[in-house]
Motif scaffolding. Structure first.
Motif, mmCIF file in Angstrom:
data_model
loop_
_atom_site.group_PDB
_atom_site.id
_atom_site.type_symbol
_atom_site.label_atom_id
_atom_site.label_comp_id
_atom_site.label_asym_id
_atom_site.label_seq_id
_atom_site.Cartn_x
_atom_site.Cartn_y
_atom_site.Cartn_z
ATOM 1 N N UNK B 109 0.800 -1.227 0.000
ATOM 2 C CA UNK B 109 0.000 0.000 0.000
ATOM 3 C C UNK B 109 0.833 1.277 0.000
ATOM 4 N N UNK B 110 2.041 1.210 0.576
ATOM 5 C CA UNK B 110 2.844 2.428 0.686
ATOM 6 C C UNK B 110 3.177 2.983 -0.700
ATOM 7 N N UNK B 111 3.112 2.101 -1.727
ATOM 8 C CA UNK B 111 3.423 2.561 -3.081
ATOM 9 C C UNK B 111 2.313 3.442 -3.653
ATOM 10 N N UNK B 112 1.204 3.564 -2.922
ATOM 11 C CA UNK B 112 0.140 4.477 -3.358
ATOM 12 C C UNK B 112 0.498 5.932 -3.076
ATOM 13 N N UNK B 113 1.656 6.163 -2.407
ATOM 14 C CA UNK B 113 1.846 7.515 -1.912
ATOM 15 C C UNK B 113 1.918 8.595 -3.009
ATOM 16 N N UNK B 114 2.382 8.283 -4.260
ATOM 17 C CA UNK B 114 2.316 9.350 -5.270
ATOM 18 C C UNK B 114 0.880 9.850 -5.496
ATOM 19 N N UNK B 115 -0.091 8.919 -5.419
ATOM 20 C CA UNK B 115 -1.497 9.317 -5.576
ATOM 21 C C UNK B 115 -1.903 10.275 -4.458
ATOM 22 N N UNK B 117 0.070 12.063 -2.752
ATOM 23 C CA UNK B 117 0.854 13.285 -2.915
ATOM 24 C C UNK B 117 0.140 14.258 -3.844
ATOM 25 N N UNK B 118 -0.446 13.756 -4.946
ATOM 26 C CA UNK B 118 -1.168 14.671 -5.831
ATOM 27 C C UNK B 118 -2.490 15.105 -5.201
ATOM 28 N N UNK B 119 -3.101 14.233 -4.395
ATOM 29 C CA UNK B 119 -4.395 14.593 -3.792
ATOM 30 C C UNK B 119 -4.221 15.652 -2.702
ATOM 31 N N UNK B 201 10.665 10.387 4.751
ATOM 32 C CA UNK B 201 11.978 10.316 4.097
ATOM 33 C C UNK B 201 11.835 10.567 2.595
ATOM 34 N N UNK B 202 10.802 9.972 1.983
ATOM 35 C CA UNK B 202 10.672 10.063 0.527
ATOM 36 C C UNK B 202 10.257 11.452 0.060
#
Lengths: 262, 253
Positions: B109-115, B117-119, B201-202
């Motif tokens: 689930x952590x790989x959803x973070x770009x989504x 980030x845009x939201x 961190x990211x």
């Protein structure tokens, strides 16, 4: 029979309507103007991006780099995890010394080790593979060490009676008996190795799906970014399913040697 | 006697192992066998924690990270318990969606973070949302499991006493399912910390994760090692604390 059928159709109805509801919610939220324009692109555009990407050789280049990183890291981490897990499980004393340490380290965010791995292995595939390997080492080791301790002691005594060497015992008793914990370790490990490889790509890289997704983000090409995320999740899900189906193959041995089924 | 010297208690052996490891690292670093830019000696890393305290607002960052972890866990736990209750209460929904949530729990689930980030943008809401997403699946699954496994005897006792719906929830269902729900919460808290620090961190925002990113980007290697060491120690303590809390809660029941 009719009742069972009706129940299944009821469940299908729930699932289909939930999927439609989520789809409608996504489209409505995107069109509502509550979010910035283009932040939640219509599924139509995401689908078009997916189709465009599938014919794009550059995308497949990124895809193969990521797949290589995940598989290499997963392979290395799982192998080391199996060896260390077996060693800790077979020797009670070393298990008592090191297992708590591994358990506590397993609960830390692995991505914080990335700066060290970047210094050690550079920004190329090396740092990605090593973070993936480091991530999947922990679940495999812990799952296997616990599995060894849960084994039926009868098998070990049979091994002693037959005077088997260490390698023979590992090959003929431990590994077949430990298929379930290895399977658990592999499944958890694959997911977490995927996370490790992709997060390090997202942080710093010039290749791979994580890099491609962040490039799309920087261009504000959200449909492409979403399409890449879908590919990433499909990859993780497919890997999990494949491991599940392969590991179920080995046959009757595994079943007989597992304690909870005997 | 000999065996007791050869086999000291595990905790002593563990400490001895780390002492030897640190000694070897110190020695290798001082002899120049390992570059100081790759692995500075422990004698430089440990004092750097003091520097973090003075120069990098260690306490503020620590509080910010854990504040986000608890905010995320609160949101995730509240939502998760409601969804878990619904899956228990509505049998068809339970049959239809429990597998879905189990699949979501296994997904990275952590790989959803770009989504996210845009939201939400590059700020604390993205981090808290990512933490909450990590908390949700274990709480949902464990709440449903806990409620499903309340012994029928207890439920019948409630019926005998003619409890109202709310009394039934408060006096019977909640106490009986709480240990299982708490197992979910404990998993969720650990996942939340991992996600919060990782996303910090990211995206370079927030508390301790940001500190590591900054020191790493500036190539302050000793400070970076100290920050990583500090985060690892914090997560280990947090893990220990949640485990103790769980056993304590189970004992006091």
């Amino acid at each position: 029979m009719a009742v069972a059928n009706e129940m299944i159709s009821r469940v299908t109805l729930y699932r289909v309507s939930a999927a439609l509801f989520l789809l409608a919610l996504w489209e409505a939220a995107g069109a509502s103007g509550l979010f910035f324009k283009g932040v939640l692109p219509s599924t139509w555009f995401i689908g078009k991006s997916l189709i465009r990407l599938s014919g794009d050789p550059v995308f497949w280049g990124h895809f193969s780099v990521t797949l290589f990183e995940i598989l290499a890291g997963f392979g290395i981490g799982s192998l080391v995890g199996v060896i260390v897990g077996l060693a800790l499980g077979m020797n009670r004393y070393s298990g008592q010394i090191f297992e708590p340490v591994i358990e506590y380290l397993a609960a830390t965010p692995k991505v914080v080790f990335l700066p060290i791995l970047l210094i050690l292995f550079g920004i190329g595939v090396g740092s990605k593979i090593s973070l993936a390997a480091l991530s999947c080492f922990f679940p495999m080791t812990l799952s296997l060490a616990a599995g060894v301790r849960g084994m039926n002691p009868m098998f070990l005594r049979v091994g002693q009676t037959l005077n088997l060497s260490l390698m023979q015992r590992v090959r003929m008793i431990y590994l077949p008996a430990l298929v379930p914990p290895i399977s658990t370790g592999l499944r958890l490990g694959f997911g977490i190795a995927t996370v490790g490889a992709l997060l390090s790509e997202i942080k710093l890289s010039n290749k791979g799906l994580g890099h491609a997704a962040m490039q799309a983000y920087a261009r504000f090409d959200i449909p492409t970014m979403m399409a890449i995320l879908i590919v990433i999740f499909a990859l993780a899900g497919l890997g999990n399913m494949l491991i599940g189906s392969i590991i179920r193959l080995p046959g009757p041995n595994t079943r007989r040697l597992t304690k909870d089924r005997t | 006697m000999i065996t007791s010297i050869l086999r000291p208690p595990p905790i002593i052996a563990r400490m001895a192992f780390f002492a030897v490891l640190l000694g070897a690292w110190e020695w290798a670093s001082r002899m120049g066998m390992v570059s100081r830019f790759i692995a500075p000696p422990p004698s430089e890393v440990v004092p750097a924690i003091g520097l973090l305290y003075h120069d990098n607002e260690l306490v503020t960052r620590f509080l910010r990270t854990f504040g986000q972890v608890f905010a995320a866990s609160g949101i995730g736990a509240a939502l998760g318990m409601i969804i878990g209750w619904w899956l228990h209460h509505n049998k068809n929904a339970g049959r239809a969606f429990t597998d879905w949530f189990a699949a979501i729990a296994a997904a990275p689930l952590v790989l959803l973070f770009p989504l996210f980030l845009v939201l939400f943008g590059r700020n604390a809401s993205t981090i808290i949302a990512m933490g909450a997403v990590a908390v949700l699946p274990p709480i949902i699954l464990k709440t449903k499991e806990g409620l499903d496994h309340v012994p029928p005897v207890l439920i019948n006792v409630g019926r005998t006493f003619n409890l109202t719906r709310w009394q039934h929830i408060r006096l019977i269902m909640m106490p009986a399912s709480l240990p299982t729900i708490f197992t979910g919460l404990r998993l969720g808290l650990v996942f939340a910390l991992i996600n919060v620090v990782g996303v910090e961190y990211l995206i370079g925002f927030g508390g301790m994760g940001l500190m590591i990113a900054e020191l790493g980007d500036r190539f302050e290697v000793a400070g970076m090692y100290a920050a990583i060491l500090f985060v690892v120690l914090c997560s280990a303590c947090f893990f220990w604390f949640t485990a103790r809390l769980e056993t304590w809660l189970l004992q006091t029941r």
